[in-house]
Design a protein around this motif. Structure first.
Motif, PDB file in Angstrom:
ATOM      1  N   HIS A 234      36.575  33.043  38.777  1.00 40.70           N
ATOM      2  CA  HIS A 234      37.375  33.706  38.368  1.00 40.70           C
ATOM      3  C   HIS A 234      38.157  33.092  37.057  1.00 40.70           C
ATOM      4  N   ALA A 235      37.324  32.645  36.137  1.00 40.58           N
ATOM      5  CA  ALA A 235      38.067  31.789  35.112  1.00 40.58           C
ATOM      6  C   ALA A 235      38.749  32.578  33.560  1.00 40.58           C
ATOM      7  N   CYS A 236      38.653  33.936  34.139  1.00 43.73           N
ATOM      8  CA  CYS A 236      39.384  34.802  33.004  1.00 43.73           C
ATOM      9  C   CYS A 236      40.773  35.471  33.571  1.00 43.73           C
TER      10      CYS A 236
ATOM     11  N   PHE B  84      40.452  26.572  34.152  1.00 41.30           N
ATOM     12  CA  PHE B  84      41.401  27.642  33.797  1.00 41.30           C
ATOM     13  C   PHE B  84      42.156  27.854  35.166  1.00 41.30           C
ATOM     14  N   ILE B  85      43.483  27.901  35.175  1.00 45.74           N
ATOM     15  CA  ILE B  85      44.441  28.448  36.243  1.00 45.74           C
ATOM     16  C   ILE B  85      45.362  29.432  36.106  1.00 45.74           C
TER      17      ILE B  85
ATOM     18  N   MET C 115      47.116  35.153  30.482  1.00 47.49           N
ATOM     19  CA  MET C 115      46.675  34.254  29.268  1.00 47.49           C
ATOM     20  C   MET C 115      47.313  32.781  29.654  1.00 47.49           C
ATOM     21  N   ALA C 116      46.236  31.771  29.370  1.00 45.87           N
ATOM     22  CA  ALA C 116      46.688  30.213  29.454  1.00 45.87           C
ATOM     23  C   ALA C 116      47.304  30.012  28.124  1.00 45.87           C
TER      24      ALA C 116
ATOM     25  N   ALA D 298      44.369  24.448  29.891  1.00 45.16           N
ATOM     26  CA  ALA D 298      42.866  24.981  30.081  1.00 45.16           C
ATOM     27  C   ALA D 298      42.835  26.521  29.402  1.00 45.16           C
ATOM     28  N   PRO D 299      42.139  26.583  28.414  1.00 44.46           N
ATOM     29  CA  PRO D 299      42.052  28.097  28.242  1.00 44.46           C
ATOM     30  C   PRO D 299      41.255  29.154  29.125  1.00 44.46           C
ATOM     31  N   ASN D 300      41.488  30.485  28.822  1.00 42.64           N
ATOM     32  CA  ASN D 300      40.805  31.526  29.537  1.00 42.64           C
ATOM     33  C   ASN D 300      39.118  30.901  29.435  1.00 42.64           C
TER      34      ASN D 300
END
Length: 449
Positions: free
Chosen positions: A129-131, A411-412, A206-207, A404-406
């Motif tokens: 789930h990196a988005c 990404f977190i 949003m990151a 870290a971007p989406n």
């Protein structure tokens, strides 16, 4: 006077008029927070790819039923609809979350990091789930729990939309079957017909934006996204004698160069922007053989529908003529994915006080430009007034530029931001009925025009 300024002048009165609501909203959201975080971490640790969200779907159904919400399924394979009728008469309002994960490995250090695997396009892959869709699903469940516990205060009916495959399906050819998944399939399967919402809200974490902060914009909020695939067929020949064949490699190079002029020379850039990028090229087996065939795939992006349609119209002709100039044949395929995600101007302006109350003073921000990514939420916005806002996911004490971007392996999402997301959904439902008449009047007038 700009309506945003008018609203800001009225905020003290609006805040005073809603003080009676504040206590129960805060209490309900606070009561749901721990469970929302638990849900999000569970979903994060057990991600599922688009069109394959079976366990996530079951979890959503189980949760909604436990809140006393009517559950409907059978939409877009794994999609779920929840229906909650308020005690007071009012409009039908929809809240949407997406449930799918990405075919990639997670490299974050959170204790609930994904180790899951899945099958994507016939091959095994890591899944993560990196988005932020895990957060979206959990936040909507948290809002559903809070609203169901206070349905006596709701004017109207709430439709909870849990949508699969926003990132595309893992089990289909998304280039030619994209209309068979995600928002388009939910709509085609009748998910929004009974009851039929008159408005819809969505959020995306949003990151690079601080946790607990909300960002919004009327008009174009996200770019359109569409795929392009080009197959060039020439005549294979030895690399030492290209005149004996027809060079598909050189034709591909010419086409890639000419594609760039589709925006710089053919699009009306006074309306917005456009991008055509080729990201994959396949052709050839050896350095001394000019191959018969070369294939290319890429993406088309814009923040204005006129520019998008202009590219659709002119790109195939330009590619075909460039191929003819090289005496090769071209097959051009364009696959629509999502139009521009467009926030209804009237709805956005009238919901600014809601966003400010949900985030807190100084934490709701008007964006000057749209985000570059894309969302199939756009299809809902073609049917009814819509508002898609962005929720900061990066801890406020971190350097936003280094987050870290989406779609990045690291990404977190800061769990502390989930509370703001839950409260936003709750307040959307409570506040919209007060502005519904004006929003719908403007929507109908715009539709006629």
């Amino acid at each position: 006077m700009n309506m945003y300024k008018q609203i800001s002048l009225c905020l003290p009165l609006l805040f005073c008029s809603q003080l009676s609501l504040a206590d129960w909203i805060d209490d309900s959201v606070q009561a749901a927070e721990a469970h929302t975080i638990k849900l999000r971490q569970h979903i994060h640790q057990h991600p599922e790819l688009g069109n394959m969200e079976f366990k996530t779907s079951e979890l959503v159904q189980k949760e909604l039923k436990s809140y006393g919400i009517e559950v409907r399924k059978g939409y877009a394979k794994t999609g779920v609809i929840g229906v909650l009728k308020g005690a007071k008469p009012g409009p039908v309002m929809a809240l949407r979350a997406d449930m799918d994960a990405l075919p990639m490995e997670e490299k974050s250090s959170v204790p609930f990091a994904s180790k899951a695997k899945g099958i994507y396009q016939g091959a095994e892959t890591m899944v993560a789930h990196a988005c932020g869709h895990d957060a979206h699903t959990a936040m909507l469940l948290g809002a559903a729990k809070a609203l169901a516990a206070n349905k006596d205060k709701i004017a109207g009916t709430v439709v909870f939309v849990f949508q699969p495959a926003e990132e595309g399906g893992a089990d289909i050819d998304n280039f030619v079957q994209g209309d068979q998944v995600g928002a388009r399939k939910m709509i085609a399967d009748g998910a929004l017909k009974n009851p039929k919402p008159e408005v819809i809200f969505g959020m995306h974490v949003m990151a690079g934006m601080p946790s607990g902060n909300i960002y919004y914009k009327d008009g174009a909020a996200l770019n359109s996204a569409d795929g392009i695939r080009v197959t060039l067929t020439g005549q294979q020949v030895h690399g030492s004698m290209p005149w004996m064949g027809r060079d598909s490699i050189v034709a591909a190079a010419d086409i890639i160069q000419n594609i760039q002029t589709m925006v710089s020379r053919r699009a009306d850039l006074s309306k917005g922007m456009g991008v055509v990028s080729i990201g994959q090229i396949q052709g050839g087996t050896s350095g001394n053989i000019i191959p018969e065939q070369v294939s290319m795939t890429g993406t088309i992006r814009s923040n204005h529908e006129d520019i998008r349609q202009s590219i659709f119209k002119n790109l195939p002709t330009m590619i075909d003529h460039t191929a003819q100039a090289n005496d090769v044949k071209a097959k051009v395929e364009i696959s629509p994915y999502a139009p521009v995600t467009t926030n209804d101007k009237t709805l956005t302006e009238l919901m600014v006080p809601t966003l400010i109350q949900a985030a807190g003073e100084g934490k709701a921000h008007l964006l000057e430009h749209n985000q570059s990514a894309s969302e199939d939420f756009a299809y809902y916005g073609q049917l009814m007034p819509s508002l898609f806002a962005f929720l900061g996911a990066t801890p406020a004490d971190q350097d936003m530029a280094k987050a870290a971007p989406n779609h990045n392996p690291n990404f977190i999402v800061d769990d502390a931001t989930l509370k703001t997301g839950v409260e936003s959904h709750v307040r959307f439902i409570l506040d919209y009925p007060k502005v519904a008449e004006q929003v719908q009047a403007n929507w109908k007038q715009k539709s006629k025009g």
